[in-house]
Design a protein around this motif. Structure first.
Motif, short mmCIF file in Angstrom:
data_model
loop_
_atom_site.label_atom_id
_atom_site.label_comp_id
_atom_site.label_asym_id
_atom_site.label_seq_id
_atom_site.Cartn_x
_atom_site.Cartn_y
_atom_site.Cartn_z
N ILE A 127 8.00 -42.20 -3.26
CA ILE A 127 7.63 -43.28 -4.29
C ILE A 127 6.40 -43.04 -4.76
CG2 ILE A 127 7.31 -45.68 -4.12
CD1 ILE A 127 9.41 -45.77 -1.83
N ALA A 128 5.18 -42.82 -4.25
CA ALA A 128 3.98 -42.75 -4.75
C ALA A 128 3.83 -41.48 -5.76
CB ALA A 128 2.92 -42.24 -3.70
N TYR A 129 4.43 -40.24 -5.33
CA TYR A 129 4.40 -39.07 -6.29
C TYR A 129 5.24 -39.29 -7.78
CZ TYR A 129 2.43 -36.50 -2.40
OH TYR A 129 1.42 -36.24 -1.57
N PRO B 107 9.05 -33.52 -3.89
CA PRO B 107 8.01 -33.47 -5.02
C PRO B 107 6.71 -33.37 -4.28
CG PRO B 107 9.49 -35.59 -5.08
CD PRO B 107 9.86 -34.80 -3.88
N VAL B 108 5.80 -32.79 -4.91
CA VAL B 108 4.32 -32.64 -4.44
C VAL B 108 3.37 -33.14 -5.41
CG1 VAL B 108 4.92 -30.66 -3.01
CG2 VAL B 108 4.09 -30.29 -5.49
N ALA B 109 2.12 -33.40 -4.94
CA ALA B 109 1.29 -34.05 -5.83
C ALA B 109 0.83 -33.30 -7.14
CB ALA B 109 -0.08 -34.59 -4.93
N VAL B 110 0.19 -32.21 -6.95
CA VAL B 110 -0.05 -31.21 -7.88
C VAL B 110 1.02 -31.11 -9.35
CG1 VAL B 110 -1.01 -29.25 -8.66
CG2 VAL B 110 -1.81 -30.08 -6.53
N SER C 55 3.67 -32.95 -9.72
CA SER C 55 3.86 -34.29 -10.21
C SER C 55 2.97 -34.79 -11.34
CB SER C 55 4.01 -35.31 -8.88
OG SER C 55 4.99 -34.90 -8.04
N LEU C 56 1.44 -34.49 -10.95
CA LEU C 56 0.51 -34.74 -11.94
C LEU C 56 0.57 -33.74 -13.08
CD1 LEU C 56 -2.35 -36.00 -12.43
CD2 LEU C 56 -3.44 -34.22 -11.31
N LEU C 57 0.80 -32.53 -13.11
CA LEU C 57 1.02 -31.47 -14.22
C LEU C 57 2.11 -32.01 -14.86
CD1 LEU C 57 0.11 -28.72 -15.20
CD2 LEU C 57 1.76 -27.68 -13.73
N LEU C 58 3.28 -32.37 -14.40
CA LEU C 58 4.15 -32.58 -15.08
C LEU C 58 3.96 -33.95 -16.09
CD1 LEU C 58 7.11 -31.34 -15.23
CD2 LEU C 58 8.18 -33.25 -13.76
N GLY C 59 3.60 -34.90 -15.36
CA GLY C 59 3.50 -36.11 -15.76
C GLY C 59 2.23 -36.09 -16.90
N THR C 60 1.27 -35.13 -16.81
CA THR C 60 0.12 -34.91 -17.74
C THR C 60 0.84 -34.24 -19.16
OG1 THR C 60 -1.40 -34.64 -16.40
CG2 THR C 60 -2.03 -33.99 -18.30
N ALA D 69 -7.35 -30.15 -9.09
CA ALA D 69 -6.27 -31.09 -9.12
C ALA D 69 -6.33 -32.45 -8.19
CB ALA D 69 -5.05 -30.45 -8.98
N ALA D 70 -6.83 -32.15 -7.20
CA ALA D 70 -6.86 -33.07 -5.95
C ALA D 70 -7.90 -34.24 -6.38
CB ALA D 70 -7.32 -32.60 -4.60
N ILE D 71 -9.20 -33.84 -6.99
CA ILE D 71 -10.04 -34.82 -7.39
C ILE D 71 -9.49 -35.58 -8.60
CG2 ILE D 71 -12.35 -34.85 -8.66
CD1 ILE D 71 -12.52 -34.05 -5.85
#
Length: 648
Positions: free
Chosen positions: A109-111, A146-149, A151-156, A213-215
């Motif tokens: 849900i968060a990712y 899904p993983v955080a990195v 997900s962020l890369l895709l979203g960006t 990516a974590a930061i």
């Protein structure tokens, strides 16, 4: 420079054993490999490049029915390990599957918010892809989702093309298109056995990229953690810090910081006391349940606390018709998908190999790529976005005692029940608690010990790490990734174009010759300069190697003139590390011979490998040097050459 040997005890006089083997029977000549045809050489090269693991070895001597079964097991490893499956393994997989499910539901849900998608798409991505992987994957421990990195890369990258708020449907379609091409990229790499390409992204670059990516992910969560409504869509630290100084919601801050402290505490307990790993595993779900209950009964959402509000109920709908098959957005989806697929694949392969080493089994990288690709291709058609191996879930899966990939099936079943029965209960889940879950999850991606180790071991690796880190933090995830790849290639090019060379000397009391800088007591030989080349010799470095050898020779001769010692008469090149040489390298050696002739110095080669020996023979360079000037070892060369040194 180390001292020089004027005499050696027990030196055999006479010419090389190539001409008088009876004079020194212990000196062996350099042999060449049997002549091979062009077809044999090409076949051997292709085999080592693409089939070094001999994937067809198991099929030799087998009958038709057995071969069919082996093919089935190669495509679907579940048919191999399933034959020995028993109740004990089932028990371990059920426990592990339930444990990682309790972790994956709140994370999904968060990712999904990191990818700018509705919450249900994160859950969809932990339902279908893990089922596919369980049948096709070769790792027993990887937990898929899904993983955080990624997900962020895709979203960006997606929001750079389409606004996820004003054009939600088109954004979602582009996400499915990118997922399809991510899967296609992964499948192609595995099917065509090109997995070695991902190794070009160095460990140092990955450490820096993941930390950056974590930061970035953590900074993005300040929106939910502080209850900020108007927040930048950019990911760089400067834009984020400008957006932070907006209107904060104190209730969101209390919720977010309270549960962040709780999650970090449970994570510390799980790491400090491994038998309590389950405490950190169930902490995210516990946080969601408690936070949702508190917000629901107090109606804190009316006080400005942002909540999830709605998650669609039911299993994944088909999304085949939503993928862009034509137009400009197809190409944009291809670009985003290739990048996301490579990043996800790199992370998954690293995770799989890590846990396989712990349990002493092998993970087939190419099969992993085919499995990852297939699950993302199917996932793109069932409303999923890019899924890969999650390190946090895989670690929990490992600690929970998983036996096979069946733990992914158990997790998928729990996600299915969640989608069918309890998604409406997440209505009052505050965004602050989801932000705290993401922050707690990505803290482990910042590996400070690894960065310190990089500084101690290799400053260039540290530079690559920092380049990727600052690229992600100060610009964007894709720029950071580009810097990571660029620095990795730069390091390869630097090592290829500027290989190391060293002057060798004799260790006292032995016939061993080593680098005089590494072994100060090693003594050089009077009238002979021994140089080692620590690389294959190609067009990209042959001129540098020639010039470096001549510079060694010039420096040595200057020192000898100052000390009134005999001039250099022989240049011995130690060829053991030289695995190959091309036509440019042959040409540079011919030029080196001519230059040495003007200086009245003779070239000698020691221990050329089989490929090098064959090329020396084919190019006639062996004749230019002289067969009596090519030796099996430096010791043989010195033993033969030293008696011929002419005293001044």
């Amino acid at each position: 420079m180390s001292g020089r040997i004027i005499d050696e005890v027990g030196i055999a006089s006479g010419p090389s054993s190539r001409r008088h083997p009876e004079a020194a029977p212990h000196i062996h000549r350099v042999e060449r490999l049997p002549q091979q045809t062009l077809f044999t050489e090409i076949r051997s090269a292709l085999k080592e490049t693409f089939f070094s693991d001999e994937p067809l070895r198991a099929f030799r001597g087998q009958k038709g029915q057995t071969k069919f079964l082996l093919v089935l097991q190669a495509i679907f490893p579940i048919f191999r390990w399933g034959r020995s499956y028993n109740l004990k393994k089932l028990k371990g997989d059920i426990i592990a599957g339930l444990t990682i499910a309790s972790l994956c539901v709140p994370q999904d849900i968060a990712y999904s918010k990191l990818a700018n998608l509705d919450p249900q798409y994160g859950l969809y991505s932990s339902f279908v892809p893990p089922l596919i992987y369980a049948f096709m994957g070769s790792s027993r421990d990887i937990a898929i989702g899904p993983v955080a990195v990624v997900s962020l890369l895709l979203g960006t990258m997606l929001q750079n093309e389409i606004d996820p708020i004003s054009n939600k449907a088109a954004y979602r379609r582009l996400a499915f298109t990118a997922t399809f091409f991510a899967g296609l990229t992964e499948f192609a790499l595995g099917f065509f056995r090109l997995g070695f390409l991902i190794d070009f992204l160095s460990h140092a670059a990955i450490v820096g990229f993941m930390a950056g990516a974590a930061i970035t992910i953590g900074l993005q969560q300040l929106k939910g953690l502080l209850g900020i409504i108007n927040f930048t869509k950019k990911t760089d630290i400067i834009s984020v810090m400008h957006s932070v100084w907006g209107t904060w919601n104190w209730q969101s801050i209390v919720i977010g910081l309270s549960f962040l402290a709780f999650l970090l505490l449970t994570k510390y307990i799980g790491k400090k006391y491994p038998k309590f790993f389950w405490v950190s595993a169930i902490a995210p779900l516990t946080s969601v349940i408690v936070a949702t209950f508190c917000v629901g009964i107090t109606r804190a959402d009316k006080e400005g606390v942002q909540i999830v509000r709605h998650i669609n109920k039911g299993i994944n709908p088909s999304s085949v018709h939503e993928i862009y098959w034509t137009g400009d957005l197809l190409l944009k989806g291809l670009k985003i998908g290739v990048v996301a697929g490579l990043v996800g694949l790199t992370e998954a392969i690293a995770i799989g190999r890590t846990f396989a080493a712990m349990k002493d089994y092998q993970v087939d990288g190419n099969k992993e790529m085919v499995a990852m690709g297939t699950m993302n291709i199917v996932g793109s058609m069932t409303s999923c976005y890019v899924a890969t191996g999650s390190f946090s879930r895989s670690a929990v899966n490992f600690m929970a005692g998983c036996e096979t990939a069946a733990s992914n099936i158990v997790m998928s079943c729990v996600v299915l029940l969640t989608l069918e029965l309890i998604t409406p209960l997440f209505k009052y889940t505050p965004n602050a608690v989801l932000a705290s879950i993401i922050i707690a999850a990505v803290v482990g991606l910042v590996d400070i010990k690894a960065v310190i180790l990089l500084w101690k071991i290799d400053k260039f690796d540290f530079l690559a790490c920092m380049g990727a880190f600052f690229g992600v933090v100060f610009k964007s995830v894709e720029i950071g990734l580009l810097i990571a790849v660029a620095i990795s290639f730069a390091k390869i090019l630097l090592q290829v174009t500027r290989p190391r060379t060293a002057v060798l000397g004799k260790l006292p009391g032995t016939h061993v010759y080593r680098n005089v800088d590494q072994y100060p007591k090693a003594t050089t030989v009077s009238g002979i300069l021994i140089v080692r080349v620590d690389s294959a010799i190609y067009f990209s470095n042959c001129n540098y190697i020639k010039e470096r050898i001549l510079r060694w020779l010039s420096n040595e001769e200057e020192e000898l003139r100052r000390n009134n010692q005999p001039k250099i008469q022989y240049l011995v090149v130690e060829m053991s590390p030289v695995t190959d040489i091309d036509t440019s390298g042959i040409h540079s050696f011919k030029e080196l011979i001519k230059t040495l002739q003007h200086r009245d110095v003779k070239l000698v080669l020691a221990n050329p490998g089989p490929i090098v020996s064959e090329k020396l023979h084919a190019s006639k360079l062996e004749d230019d040097i002289g067969e009596d000037k090519i030796f099996l070892s430096v010791a043989d060369a010195i033993q033969t050459l030293l008696p011929t040194i002419q005293e001044p």
